[in-house]
Scaffold this motif. Structure first.
Motif, PDB file in Angstrom:
ATOM      1  N   ILE A  77      29.314   7.632  50.765  1.00  0.00           N
ATOM      2  CA  ILE A  77      28.888   8.876  49.476  1.00  0.00           C
ATOM      3  C   ILE A  77      27.255   9.435  49.632  1.00  0.00           C
ATOM      4  CG2 ILE A  77      28.440   8.503  46.771  1.00  0.00           C
ATOM      5  CD1 ILE A  77      31.373   7.324  47.022  1.00  0.00           C
ATOM      6  N   GLN A  78      26.656   8.039  49.416  1.00  0.00           N
ATOM      7  CA  GLN A  78      25.476   8.156  49.686  1.00  0.00           C
ATOM      8  C   GLN A  78      24.651   9.219  50.693  1.00  0.00           C
ATOM      9  OE1 GLN A  78      22.064   7.129  47.710  1.00  0.00           O
ATOM     10  NE2 GLN A  78      21.046   8.161  50.061  1.00  0.00           N
ATOM     11  N   LEU A  79      25.516   8.752  51.847  1.00  0.00           N
ATOM     12  CA  LEU A  79      25.173   9.647  53.086  1.00  0.00           C
ATOM     13  C   LEU A  79      25.484  11.242  52.962  1.00  0.00           C
ATOM     14  CD1 LEU A  79      25.620   6.909  55.727  1.00  0.00           C
ATOM     15  CD2 LEU A  79      23.530   8.163  55.311  1.00  0.00           C
ATOM     16  N   PRO A 130      32.607  13.422  65.590  1.00  0.00           N
ATOM     17  CA  PRO A 130      30.905  13.859  65.020  1.00  0.00           C
ATOM     18  C   PRO A 130      30.106  12.599  65.317  1.00  0.00           C
ATOM     19  CG  PRO A 130      32.816  13.924  63.462  1.00  0.00           C
ATOM     20  CD  PRO A 130      33.781  12.908  64.077  1.00  0.00           C
ATOM     21  N   MET A 131      30.184  11.195  65.495  1.00  0.00           N
ATOM     22  CA  MET A 131      28.849  10.696  65.399  1.00  0.00           C
ATOM     23  C   MET A 131      28.720  10.541  66.116  1.00  0.00           C
ATOM     24  SD  MET A 131      29.753   7.280  63.181  1.00  0.00           S
ATOM     25  CE  MET A 131      30.245   7.548  61.300  1.00  0.00           C
ATOM     26  N   HIS A 132      28.858  10.788  67.756  1.00  0.00           N
ATOM     27  CA  HIS A 132      28.640  10.450  69.149  1.00  0.00           C
ATOM     28  C   HIS A 132      27.392  12.215  69.379  1.00  0.00           C
ATOM     29  CE1 HIS A 132      32.923   9.081  70.009  1.00  0.00           C
ATOM     30  NE2 HIS A 132      31.943   8.180  70.800  1.00  0.00           N
ATOM     31  N   PHE A 133      27.809  13.009  68.850  1.00  0.00           N
ATOM     32  CA  PHE A 133      27.126  13.909  69.064  1.00  0.00           C
ATOM     33  C   PHE A 133      25.488  14.038  67.895  1.00  0.00           C
ATOM     34  CE2 PHE A 133      31.357  15.682  70.204  1.00  0.00           C
ATOM     35  CZ  PHE A 133      30.789  16.089  71.197  1.00  0.00           C
ATOM     36  N   MET A 134      26.077  13.030  66.495  1.00  0.00           N
ATOM     37  CA  MET A 134      24.910  12.746  65.684  1.00  0.00           C
ATOM     38  C   MET A 134      23.764  12.144  66.528  1.00  0.00           C
ATOM     39  SD  MET A 134      26.463  12.517  61.719  1.00  0.00           S
ATOM     40  CE  MET A 134      24.743  12.029  61.516  1.00  0.00           C
ATOM     41  N   GLY A 135      24.401  11.143  67.288  1.00  0.00           N
ATOM     42  CA  GLY A 135      23.517  10.200  67.976  1.00  0.00           C
ATOM     43  C   GLY A 135      23.044  10.447  69.538  1.00  0.00           C
ATOM     44  N   LEU A 136      24.010  11.668  69.536  1.00  0.00           N
ATOM     45  CA  LEU A 136      23.427  12.701  71.221  1.00  0.00           C
ATOM     46  C   LEU A 136      21.098  13.040  70.738  1.00  0.00           C
ATOM     47  CD1 LEU A 136      26.290  12.960  73.112  1.00  0.00           C
ATOM     48  CD2 LEU A 136      24.242  11.747  74.177  1.00  0.00           C
ATOM     49  N   ASP A 137      21.839  13.777  69.759  1.00  0.00           N
ATOM     50  CA  ASP A 137      20.453  14.226  69.350  1.00  0.00           C
ATOM     51  C   ASP A 137      19.320  13.702  68.416  1.00  0.00           C
ATOM     52  OD1 ASP A 137      19.882  17.142  68.845  1.00  0.00           O
ATOM     53  OD2 ASP A 137      20.423  16.504  66.418  1.00  0.00           O
ATOM     54  N   SER A 147      14.526  17.589  60.788  1.00  0.00           N
ATOM     55  CA  SER A 147      15.258  17.795  61.414  1.00  0.00           C
ATOM     56  C   SER A 147      16.349  17.216  61.250  1.00  0.00           C
ATOM     57  CB  SER A 147      14.583  16.823  63.404  1.00  0.00           C
ATOM     58  OG  SER A 147      13.798  15.376  63.230  1.00  0.00           O
ATOM     59  N   MET A 148      16.926  16.416  60.575  1.00  0.00           N
ATOM     60  CA  MET A 148      18.373  16.279  60.375  1.00  0.00           C
ATOM     61  C   MET A 148      19.091  16.269  59.655  1.00  0.00           C
ATOM     62  SD  MET A 148      16.851  11.924  60.724  1.00  0.00           S
ATOM     63  CE  MET A 148      16.245  11.373  61.888  1.00  0.00           C
ATOM     64  N   GLN A 149      18.574  16.986  58.823  1.00  0.00           N
ATOM     65  CA  GLN A 149      18.952  17.779  57.770  1.00  0.00           C
ATOM     66  C   GLN A 149      20.710  18.709  58.359  1.00  0.00           C
ATOM     67  OE1 GLN A 149      16.738  20.183  55.228  1.00  0.00           O
ATOM     68  NE2 GLN A 149      15.416  18.759  54.220  1.00  0.00           N
ATOM     69  N   LYS A 150      20.562  19.260  59.535  1.00  0.00           N
ATOM     70  CA  LYS A 150      21.485  20.299  60.197  1.00  0.00           C
ATOM     71  C   LYS A 150      22.143  19.159  60.240  1.00  0.00           C
ATOM     72  CE  LYS A 150      19.872  19.184  64.430  1.00  0.00           C
ATOM     73  NZ  LYS A 150      19.518  19.901  66.108  1.00  0.00           N
ATOM     74  N   TRP A 151      22.466  18.047  59.852  1.00  0.00           N
ATOM     75  CA  TRP A 151      23.657  16.884  59.893  1.00  0.00           C
ATOM     76  C   TRP A 151      24.265  16.109  58.566  1.00  0.00           C
ATOM     77  CZ3 TRP A 151      25.952  16.727  64.641  1.00  0.00           C
ATOM     78  CH2 TRP A 151      25.244  16.706  65.401  1.00  0.00           C
ATOM     79  N   LEU A 152      23.413  17.230  57.640  1.00  0.00           N
ATOM     80  CA  LEU A 152      24.152  16.869  56.586  1.00  0.00           C
ATOM     81  C   LEU A 152      25.355  17.131  56.303  1.00  0.00           C
ATOM     82  CD1 LEU A 152      23.404  15.493  53.785  1.00  0.00           C
ATOM     83  CD2 LEU A 152      23.168  17.822  53.117  1.00  0.00           C
ATOM     84  N   THR A 153      26.280  18.280  56.501  1.00  0.00           N
ATOM     85  CA  THR A 153      26.792  18.881  56.391  1.00  0.00           C
ATOM     86  C   THR A 153      28.426  17.924  57.454  1.00  0.00           C
ATOM     87  OG1 THR A 153      26.550  21.217  56.520  1.00  0.00           O
ATOM     88  CG2 THR A 153      28.997  20.888  56.917  1.00  0.00           C
TER      89      THR A 153
END
Length: 629
Positions: free
Chosen positions: A64-66, A480-487, A501-507
């Motif tokens: 929930i925090q994330l 989806p976490m794989h792609f977050m890690g690759l980024d 740079s990381m705000q795009k991963w909020l969704t």
């Protein structure tokens, strides 16, 4: 008072007067301080489920925090009090949630919950023993585990909260009590809990190994043991050899915290004050931790492998493909798991040559893992598959093991790991290959052996719903976490919105959180099915899955000693399914070859020339009769 006969592995008989089931037992001796391995298995299972629910709730809280890092939820303050002021989880408590979630899942659910349950339930039943080698030590093993669980959870009630240095408790955060709130009493409780947990694991492991080596029934040689027993046996050996190293590391850590030694500390400045530590190295702790930590991966996954192998053979109505190769691959994994720990430490400044050595050994361990995967798929191929909930979860285990294992090849490569280390790619990898795969193996075992544990059947429709929702949500959470890690998105960060740079991963984080919530709610459906079925489920028959192994020859009603008379003798391996010429598609291990002459093949008598001669005579007679006709 009747007399029971007990076989040992050599086939000799011992008379044993007055087994425990003839004694009047109090509530305490039957349900609380029981020395019956089947009751201890249930105690491990119920405690493991309880710890899993707690760990799941902790994960939802930090998810929930994330997902909503800038929003406030007054309900959180109501529920968590000082840990969530102004409707938001505090950063320190967020780290504590991550730490305790990982600790509980790795040690208390996937290690003790899985091995403790199925080793206790299956080892005596499948090798043909009355109980464990030492029932008293077995009981102590559970109670040390329970005490460790209580102490770990009690850390939520100390003033500064539970440990928050990560489930790997690296120094200096774990070695300096004043480093951060989670380095204080909560960390001390973490260490005490872990010492008790290891004591429990060692007592259990010694019992498992002793029972398998010394108490097999007549005819049960090593090559007639089910793969579940091989997996649990080798897992116990891994634990006996690896866990003491963790205890050694923890004891040195306690010395650093309490008496001013410097095993892991050097040149530390705390709040502007130079600390009197010198000569130590935090890297030493990492070596000690990961010497246990990587075998721990296989301590978790090997029981799930054994359980799934058994279930897939039973429900495919086929012999397990490559039985000997499966055993040798388990042995290979056991040996190799001790020489790959360094791949967790590529970023510690390790000598590149040494990094190369660990990279090679890591990639080599993929070979026995691939052998097992190939054999599972070959077992399924053209099988007469029964899609029971247990079978679905076993297939799901294979799916997660493959998808998670492939990403392990990336992380085992030193050059790639340096870029991916401590990103969400690692989180995705181990949650698939170790977390989801092991949990699915555990659930497969629960559905398959529930009739043996409780004498009743679970609801199949709820089981199917449980599987599909959990399977889909697990991939939605971790893929989806794989792609977050690759980024390059790092793990354990409190609020990604602080970095543009990381705000795009909020969704994506919000999507993952809601998938996790649905998965969590699905588990409550499983809990309803589990507990209601214990009391109101359809009554089970003695062998509901038409399986070959010994546990299904015991009565539905439990008795301490497992068999009311003599323990059955074993004549054949456990995977005689769909044998040409047989009257039914399964032949239990207790059926002599003399009763199944029409289905016998020369391979059955490779170590038995007398049996082979009888088979040749039978075959000759059969041919002669056919010619007469």
């Amino acid at each position: 008072m009747s007399t029971l006969a007990v076989h040992d592995h050599a086939g000799t008989h011992h008379d044993e007067h007055g087994h425990e089931h003839h004694h009047d037992q109090s509530f305490l001796s039957k349900y609380v301080f029981s020395m019956d391995h089947k009751m201890i298995a249930k105690q491990f299972l119920i405690t493991g489920i309880t710890m899993a629910v707690i760990a799941m709730i902790l994960s939802i809280l930090f998810r929930i925090q994330l997902a909503y890092p800038d929003k406030t939820f007054p309900l959180l303050t109501t529920l968590l009090g000082r840990f969530a002021p102004n409707g938001r989880i505090s950063p320190d408590f967020y780290l504590a949630l991550v730490t305790i979630h990982g600790t509980i899942m790795v040690f208390f659910v996937l290690t003790a919950g899985l091995s403790g349950t199925f080793a206790n339930l299956l080892i005596p039943l499948q090798v043909g023993a009355r109980d464990m080698a030492s029932p008293f030590m077995n009981m102590l093993s559970y109670w040390f585990f329970f005490l460790a669980s209580v102490i770990m959870l009690s850390s939520f009630f100390v003033q500064k909260g539970p440990a928050s240095g990560g489930w790997t408790i690296y120094p200096p955060l774990s070695a300096l009590p004043k480093a951060m709130p989670g380095s204080g009493e909560g960390m001390t409780l973490w260490l005490i809990s872990m010492v008790l947990f290891v004591a429990s694991s060692l007592m259990g492991g010694i019992n498992y190994v002793s029972t398998v080596l010394n108490m097999r029934t007549k005819g049960m040689d090593l090559w007639k043991m089910p793969l579940t027993i091989w997996a649990l046996f080798l897992t116990a050996i891994l634990g006996i050899l690896a866990f003491p190293v963790l205890v050694a590391g923890v004891v040195l850590l306690i010395f650093d915290r309490s008496v001013g030694t410097s095993f892991y500390l050097s040149d530390i400045v705390l709040n502007g004050v130079q600390q009197p530590f010198e000569g130590g190295s935090p890297i030493l702790f990492q070596h000690l931790f990961w010497f246990l930590g990587h075998p721990e991966v296989y301590i978790v996954i090997m029981p799930a492998m054994g359980i799934s192998s058994e279930i897939m053979s039973v429900n495919s109505r086929k012999p397990i493909f490559g039985y000997h190769a499966m055993v040798y691959s388990l042995i290979g994994i056991t040996v190799l798991s001790f020489i790959v720990w360094g791949h967790h430490m590529f970023v510690t400044g390790m000598n590149p040559f040494l990094g190369g050595v660990f990279m090679i050994t890591t990639l080599i361990i993929a070979v026995p893992s691939a052998v097992k995967t190939f054999n599972w798929l070959a077992t399924l191929w053209r099988g007469n598959i029964r899609f029971t909930p247990a079978m679905l979860f076993a297939i799901g285990m294979v799916s997660f093991f493959i998808s998670g294992g492939l990403t392990g090849i990336f992380l085992g490569n030193a050059a790639l790991d340096i870029n991916l280390h401590d990103t969400y790619f690692v989180v995705a990898h181990f949650h698939l290959v170790m977390g989801s795969a092991a949990i699915f193996g555990m659930l497969a075992g629960v559905y398959h052996w529930f009739p043996k544990m409780f004498g009743r059947m679970m609801d199949e429709k709820l089981g199917y719903l449980h599987f599909w929702l959990t399977f889909i949500c697990a991939y939605l959470v971790f893929f989806p976490m794989h792609f977050m890690g690759l980024d390059g998105v790092p793990r354990r960060y409190y609020a990604f919105t602080e970095f543009a740079s990381m705000q795009k991963w909020l969704t994506i984080n919000t999507f993952v959180t809601w998938a996790a919530i649905i998965a969590a709610l699905t588990q409550f459906g499983f809990l309803y099915n589990f507990f209601v079925s214990i009391f109101k489920g359809r009554k089970a028959t003695q062998n509901p899955w038409e399986s070959n192994t010994l546990e299904w020859t015991t009565p539905v009603e439990h008795l301490h000693g497992n068999w009311p008379g003599e323990i059955p003798t074993v004549y054949r391996w456990p995977y005689d399914y769909s044998k040409p010429g047989a009257e039914e598609d399964y032949i239990p291990q207790t059926v002599p070859y003399s009763q199944t002459m029409s289905s016998n093949v020369p391979h059955d008598f490779e170590d038995n020339p007398v049996g082979l001669e009888e088979l040749n005579k039978f075959t000759s007679t059969l041919k002669a009769n056919e010619q007469v006709k």
